[in-house]
Scaffold this motif. Structure first.
Motif, PDB file in Angstrom:
ATOM      1  N   UNK A 255       0.798  -1.231   0.000  1.00 37.96           N
ATOM      2  CA  UNK A 255       0.000   0.000   0.000  1.00 37.96           C
ATOM      3  C   UNK A 255       0.827   1.275   0.000  1.00 37.96           C
ATOM      4  N   UNK A 256       2.076   1.187  -0.361  1.00 35.14           N
ATOM      5  CA  UNK A 256       2.976   2.355  -0.330  1.00 35.14           C
ATOM      6  C   UNK A 256       2.466   3.491  -1.222  1.00 35.14           C
ATOM      7  N   UNK A 257       2.201   3.164  -2.469  1.00 35.37           N
ATOM      8  CA  UNK A 257       1.766   4.182  -3.431  1.00 35.37           C
ATOM      9  C   UNK A 257       0.434   4.819  -3.027  1.00 35.37           C
ATOM     10  N   UNK A 258      -0.498   3.984  -2.601  1.00 35.11           N
ATOM     11  CA  UNK A 258      -1.820   4.460  -2.181  1.00 35.11           C
ATOM     12  C   UNK A 258      -1.691   5.432  -1.016  1.00 35.11           C
ATOM     13  N   UNK A 259      -0.885   5.079  -0.039  1.00 35.35           N
ATOM     14  CA  UNK A 259      -0.735   5.934   1.142  1.00 35.35           C
ATOM     15  C   UNK A 259       0.032   7.216   0.809  1.00 35.35           C
ATOM     16  N   UNK A 260       1.021   7.120  -0.068  1.00 33.80           N
ATOM     17  CA  UNK A 260       1.770   8.329  -0.453  1.00 33.80           C
ATOM     18  C   UNK A 260       0.824   9.341  -1.098  1.00 33.80           C
ATOM     19  N   UNK A 261      -0.083   8.855  -1.940  1.00 34.96           N
ATOM     20  CA  UNK A 261      -1.026   9.760  -2.613  1.00 34.96           C
ATOM     21  C   UNK A 261      -1.860  10.516  -1.582  1.00 34.96           C
ATOM     22  N   UNK A 262      -2.229   9.858  -0.484  1.00 36.75           N
ATOM     23  CA  UNK A 262      -2.991  10.521   0.584  1.00 36.75           C
ATOM     24  C   UNK A 262      -2.132  11.535   1.333  1.00 36.75           C
ATOM     25  N   UNK A 263      -0.910  11.128   1.642  1.00 34.90           N
ATOM     26  CA  UNK A 263      -0.032  11.998   2.440  1.00 34.90           C
ATOM     27  C   UNK A 263       0.364  13.257   1.675  1.00 34.90           C
ATOM     28  N   UNK A 264       0.418  13.160   0.354  1.00 40.41           N
ATOM     29  CA  UNK A 264       0.728  14.325  -0.483  1.00 40.41           C
ATOM     30  C   UNK A 264      -0.315  15.421  -0.242  1.00 40.41           C
TER      31      UNK A 264
ATOM     32  N   UNK B  46      15.138  26.751  -1.719  1.00 41.33           N
ATOM     33  CA  UNK B  46      15.806  25.447  -1.811  1.00 41.33           C
ATOM     34  C   UNK B  46      15.282  24.423  -0.821  1.00 41.33           C
ATOM     35  N   UNK B  47      14.146  24.750  -0.177  1.00 43.24           N
ATOM     36  CA  UNK B  47      13.560  23.769   0.748  1.00 43.24           C
ATOM     37  C   UNK B  47      12.654  22.794   0.005  1.00 43.24           C
ATOM     38  N   UNK B  48      12.349  21.667   0.655  1.00 38.22           N
ATOM     39  CA  UNK B  48      11.446  20.707   0.023  1.00 38.22           C
ATOM     40  C   UNK B  48      11.175  19.534   0.946  1.00 38.22           C
ATOM     41  N   UNK B  49      10.125  18.775   0.622  1.00 37.42           N
ATOM     42  CA  UNK B  49       9.805  17.570   1.406  1.00 37.42           C
ATOM     43  C   UNK B  49       9.359  16.460   0.462  1.00 37.42           C
ATOM     44  N   UNK B  50       9.982  15.308   0.663  1.00 36.81           N
ATOM     45  CA  UNK B  50       9.796  14.203  -0.286  1.00 36.81           C
ATOM     46  C   UNK B  50       9.368  12.913   0.390  1.00 36.81           C
ATOM     47  N   UNK B  51       8.450  12.221  -0.281  1.00 34.86           N
ATOM     48  CA  UNK B  51       8.139  10.839   0.074  1.00 34.86           C
ATOM     49  C   UNK B  51       8.803   9.999  -1.000  1.00 34.86           C
ATOM     50  N   UNK B  52       9.813   9.251  -0.610  1.00 34.16           N
ATOM     51  CA  UNK B  52      10.532   8.423  -1.579  1.00 34.16           C
ATOM     52  C   UNK B  52      10.018   6.991  -1.412  1.00 34.16           C
ATOM     53  N   UNK B  53       9.184   6.589  -2.358  1.00 34.05           N
ATOM     54  CA  UNK B  53       8.385   5.364  -2.251  1.00 34.05           C
ATOM     55  C   UNK B  53       9.085   4.179  -2.943  1.00 34.05           C
ATOM     56  N   UNK B  54       9.234   3.089  -2.178  1.00 36.97           N
ATOM     57  CA  UNK B  54       9.861   1.879  -2.740  1.00 36.97           C
ATOM     58  C   UNK B  54      11.369   1.992  -2.820  1.00 36.97           C
ATOM     59  N   UNK B  55      11.930   2.716  -1.899  1.00 31.43           N
ATOM     60  CA  UNK B  55      13.370   2.966  -1.890  1.00 31.43           C
ATOM     61  C   UNK B  55      13.774   3.316  -0.462  1.00 31.43           C
ATOM     62  N   UNK B  56      14.965   2.887   0.002  1.00 34.18           N
ATOM     63  CA  UNK B  56      15.928   1.977  -0.614  1.00 34.18           C
ATOM     64  C   UNK B  56      15.549   0.514  -0.413  1.00 34.18           C
TER      65      UNK B  56
END
Ligand code: C5P
Ligand code: MG
Length: 232
Positions: A44-53, A120-130
């Protein structure tokens, strides 16, 4: 398949050259928040990332999606290598994936200017990695240190069922029983040690993803808020 072996050798050679040079990460962890999102295939990684975005204006980068886009990019020298790895459920040599992620992160930071993305700030969800220890090490050394790992867990039965259901429409070459079994094996052998390593560092928030999308999202949201509060 000699062409593929050549590519792997080439990638390893690149790495050898690079590791002799001590590098500083491309992004400062004080300005750029990185959350790794892990769990077995179909957790459910992708599904949850879409919500958290939607909660926090994250940029969601799926390593698998970036690899599939690179596989199909005209003129890519890695197309065949990526295709073989994906079908076999094995890990693409880390240089390819880390570079794709770094490039995508740079592009997002250059483009986005909403709140939390200034200067230069930012926040990332890196899904399926590492997915493998060497990817984690290379990313930390060359790109950025993660603030936390969101770890979604459920049973293989649930994951298998979800992947086969997705396979009816996903068009993915690896959503079939044969590839799925190989992906489960890679997950246990290569990815679990990465999660255990981050657990030792106290960076993992483990969330049972057997329940409904909404219930999982509520828990994930709380874990992310805690982590963001710490890093602010
Ligand atoms: O995350 P996803 O299931 O989309 O990944 C599909 C495939 O892409 C993996 O099974 C693997 O072959 C490759 N991959 C990789 N390294 C990553 C993410 C994905 O080699 N970090
Ligand atoms: Mg995915």
């Amino acid at each position: 398949m000699p062409a593929v072996i050549d590519k792997i050798a080439e990638a390893l050679h690149l790495h050898k050259n690079r590791s002799t040079v001590a590098s500083t990460p491309a992004f400062d962890e004080k300005k750029v928040t990185v959350i790794f999102v892990l769990g077995g295939p179909g957790a459910g990684k992708g599904t949850q990332c879409a919500r958290l975005v939607q909660d926090h204006d994250f940029c969601h980068l799926s390593a698998g999606d970036l690899l599939r886009a690179e596989q199909h990019r005209e003129g890519s020298e890695y197309g065949q290598l990526i295709q073989t790895c994906i079908k076999e459920g094995t890990i693409v040599p880390m240089e390819v994936t880390v570079k794709l992620l770094e490039k995508a992160m740079k592009a997002a930071i250059a483009e986005k200017n909403s709140e939390g993305w200034e200067d230069g700030r930012g926040r990332f969800l890196i899904d399926g990695f590492p997915r493998k220890m060497d990817q984690a090490e290379m990313f930390e050394q060359e790109v950025c240190k993660p603030s936390m790992v969101l770890f979604f867990t459920t049973t293989e039965e649930v994951m298998l069922e979800r992947l086969l259901e997705r396979g009816k429409t996903s068009g993915r070459e690896d959503d079939n029983v044969e590839s799925i079994k190989k992906r489960f094996r890679t997950y246990k052998e290569q990815t679990m040690p990465v999660i255990e390593q981050y657990e030792k560092l106290g960076k993992v928030a483990e969330i049972d993803s057997s329940v409904t999308i909404e219930e999982v999202h509520e828990k994930a949201k709380v874990a992310v808020q805690k982590s963001l509060a710490r890093s602010n």
